[in-house]
Design a protein around this motif. Sequence first.
Motif, short mmCIF file in Angstrom:
data_model
loop_
_atom_site.label_atom_id
_atom_site.label_comp_id
_atom_site.label_asym_id
_atom_site.label_seq_id
_atom_site.Cartn_x
_atom_site.Cartn_y
_atom_site.Cartn_z
N THR A 1 0.82 -1.21 0.00
CA THR A 1 0.00 0.00 0.00
C THR A 1 0.86 1.27 0.00
OG1 THR A 1 -0.09 0.06 2.42
CG2 THR A 1 -1.80 -1.22 1.29
N LYS A 2 0.17 2.40 -0.10
CA LYS A 2 0.76 3.74 -0.04
C LYS A 2 1.77 3.96 -1.17
CE LYS A 2 0.04 3.93 4.98
NZ LYS A 2 0.56 4.33 6.29
N ALA B 1 -4.78 3.70 -1.71
CA ALA B 1 -6.18 4.02 -1.45
C ALA B 1 -6.43 5.51 -1.68
CB ALA B 1 -6.55 3.62 -0.02
N LYS B 2 -5.45 6.33 -1.35
CA LYS B 2 -5.59 7.78 -1.49
C LYS B 2 -5.81 8.17 -2.95
CE LYS B 2 -3.13 12.08 -0.39
NZ LYS B 2 -1.88 12.64 0.21
N GLY C 1 -2.65 0.70 6.34
CA GLY C 1 -3.70 1.14 5.43
C GLY C 1 -4.73 0.08 5.08
N SER D 1 -7.64 -0.56 6.62
CA SER D 1 -8.97 0.03 6.67
C SER D 1 -9.19 1.02 5.52
CB SER D 1 -9.20 0.73 8.02
OG SER D 1 -9.17 -0.22 9.08
N SER D 2 -8.16 1.78 5.18
CA SER D 2 -8.27 2.73 4.06
C SER D 2 -8.53 1.98 2.76
CB SER D 2 -6.99 3.56 3.94
OG SER D 2 -6.81 4.37 5.09
N ASN E 1 -12.11 0.76 2.77
CA ASN E 1 -13.00 1.90 2.51
C ASN E 1 -13.05 2.24 1.02
OD1 ASN E 1 -13.74 2.29 5.19
ND2 ASN E 1 -12.17 3.82 5.58
N SER F 1 -16.74 3.42 5.53
CA SER F 1 -16.29 4.39 6.54
C SER F 1 -15.68 3.74 7.78
CB SER F 1 -17.45 5.31 6.97
OG SER F 1 -17.93 6.02 5.86
N THR G 1 -9.93 5.22 10.37
CA THR G 1 -8.51 5.18 10.01
C THR G 1 -7.77 6.16 10.89
OG1 THR G 1 -8.76 6.90 8.33
CG2 THR G 1 -9.05 4.63 7.61
N GLN H 1 -3.72 8.27 11.44
CA GLN H 1 -2.41 8.63 10.91
C GLN H 1 -1.32 7.81 11.59
OE1 GLN H 1 -1.71 10.84 8.37
NE2 GLN H 1 -3.93 10.81 8.08
#
Length: 307
Positions: free
Chosen positions: A116-117, A157-158, A184, A186-187, A190, A197, A200, A202
């Motif tokens: 992720t990310k 996800a972002k 990430g 949960s992100s 989502n 929802s 999440t 930081q």
Amino acid sequence: MPMGLIVKALSGYYYVMPDAAEDSNPIQCRARGIFKKRGISPLVGDRVRFSLTENGEGTVDEILPRSSELVRPPVANVDLVVLVFSIDEPQLNLPLLDKFLVHTESAGLDAHICLTKQDLAAGNPEVQDVEAGVHMSLTDVIRLYESIGYSVSLTSAKEEIGVDVVLDRLAGCISVFAGQSGVGKSSLLNAMVPGLSLETNQISMKLGRGKHTTRHVELIRLNNGGIVADTPGFSSLDFLQVDAEGLGSCFREFAEYAQQCRFRGCLHQHEPGCKVQEAKENGDIAASRYEHYLHFLSEIKDKKRRY
């Protein structure tokens, strides 16, 4: 007696989704006392028979046979384990990834590695493996695990990158998301399920890890027939069900060489005629994977001595 699926376990209650009414709310149930006497606990993912009580709740009366069972995270009847690891924040932890893969292999389950990310990865970042004393580019890490036989996906996800690829992998099966907190999970869920929802948080820059935003195991239905278990994040695993003799079989790439070892029950450590050690020296087995194997072997032996 009605049948259903345990979709959540929380504070001694089991939430059962009846087979006949998947669109309704799950029924809050207690487990019969006989399970405790037998040393059995219902798990999320269990198929069960249950009875309704007068107050609108229910009682879990019977747990149907399981096709698989994971101790940590505690979930039953899983087909696929999705190992979610971030490229950065927190940094990709290859020893922990390999430890998760050992547990997945020991349970007889397939694994998909989800990194992720991706939005935080500029170019082709370097991945440091301090434990094995190896540095690899992210591209080389992906090539390594794909060469072993694992599917790997890069996601954000972002920026909604790679989400559909993971969704396709989860279609029609029960899968479990597992990995460190803050990577990430949960992100990503989502992004897969509009309106979900999940909470999440930081990443803590001081601790280098995230907070446990998921506090219990819960099944989430996808729109492609798949079911995903979201689980609490954690940063360590104990070898509770893997012994020294069985560890090598949890490293897929060892198999073709291990059967050629001179001694039966070879631990691929110091034994003469060990083809796994030879393959590592020849570069056919990655140094990082072999060093992690030795570290895990030592951990298992130390634990056995303590008990």
